[in-house]
Design a protein around this motif. Structure first.
Motif, mmCIF file in Angstrom:
data_model
loop_
_atom_site.group_PDB
_atom_site.id
_atom_site.type_symbol
_atom_site.label_atom_id
_atom_site.label_comp_id
_atom_site.label_asym_id
_atom_site.label_seq_id
_atom_site.Cartn_x
_atom_site.Cartn_y
_atom_site.Cartn_z
ATOM 1 N N TYR A 183 0.863 -1.173 0.000
ATOM 2 C CA TYR A 183 0.000 0.000 0.000
ATOM 3 C C TYR A 183 0.897 1.219 0.000
ATOM 4 N N LEU A 205 1.641 4.919 0.626
ATOM 5 C CA LEU A 205 1.128 5.988 1.480
ATOM 6 C C LEU A 205 1.065 7.319 0.740
ATOM 7 N N LYS A 255 -1.711 6.637 -2.090
ATOM 8 C CA LYS A 255 -2.930 6.059 -1.506
ATOM 9 C C LYS A 255 -3.557 5.024 -2.435
ATOM 10 N N ARG A 297 5.640 3.192 1.780
ATOM 11 C CA ARG A 297 4.703 2.087 1.614
ATOM 12 C C ARG A 297 4.634 1.177 2.831
ATOM 13 N N PHE A 298 3.519 0.482 2.946
ATOM 14 C CA PHE A 298 3.332 -0.603 3.909
ATOM 15 C C PHE A 298 3.364 -1.900 3.109
ATOM 16 N N ASN A 344 -6.563 -2.913 2.885
ATOM 17 C CA ASN A 344 -6.994 -2.639 4.256
ATOM 18 C C ASN A 344 -5.842 -2.170 5.148
ATOM 19 N N MET A 365 -4.425 0.704 5.905
ATOM 20 C CA MET A 365 -4.624 1.841 6.803
ATOM 21 C C MET A 365 -5.537 1.471 7.969
ATOM 22 N N GLU A 366 -6.561 0.685 7.725
ATOM 23 C CA GLU A 366 -7.449 0.233 8.804
ATOM 24 C C GLU A 366 -6.694 -0.696 9.751
ATOM 25 N N ALA A 424 -3.466 -0.626 10.349
ATOM 26 C CA ALA A 424 -2.560 0.238 11.118
ATOM 27 C C ALA A 424 -3.325 0.986 12.207
ATOM 28 N N ARG A 425 -4.525 1.485 11.881
ATOM 29 C CA ARG A 425 -5.330 2.196 12.865
ATOM 30 C C ARG A 425 -5.690 1.286 14.041
#
Length: 79
Positions: A17, A19, A22, A35-36, A47, A49-50, A52-53
């Protein structure tokens, strides 16, 4: 001879993903700092960002990450 080769293209099946943009990418297209990943699937990367949150929330509420109750570090508060 270099010990490690710099990979310029990603492997098929590795999902990231980005960053900065996006968006989900197959194989690393953007620099690692932006990136992740890697993730096993496109959906998992989508998913990111969710995920990570949720992890941040868990860590913020984990008592093992706090030195003392109430925000103090040694229990000796002046005042």
């Amino acid at each position: 001879m270099a010990l490690f080769k710099k990979r310029t293209a990603g492997k098929p099946g590795e999902w990231f993903y980005c960053l900065e943009h996006k968006k989900v990418e197959e194989g690393p297209e953007c620099p690692a700092k932006d990136r992740f990943g890697p993730y096993a699937s496109r959906e998992e990367a989508g998913n990111a960002m969710e995920t990570a949150r949720r992890r941040n929330l868990q860590w913020e509420n984990d008592p093992r990450w706090h030195d003392a109750p109430g925000g103090g570090t040694d229990g000796d508060e002046e005042g």
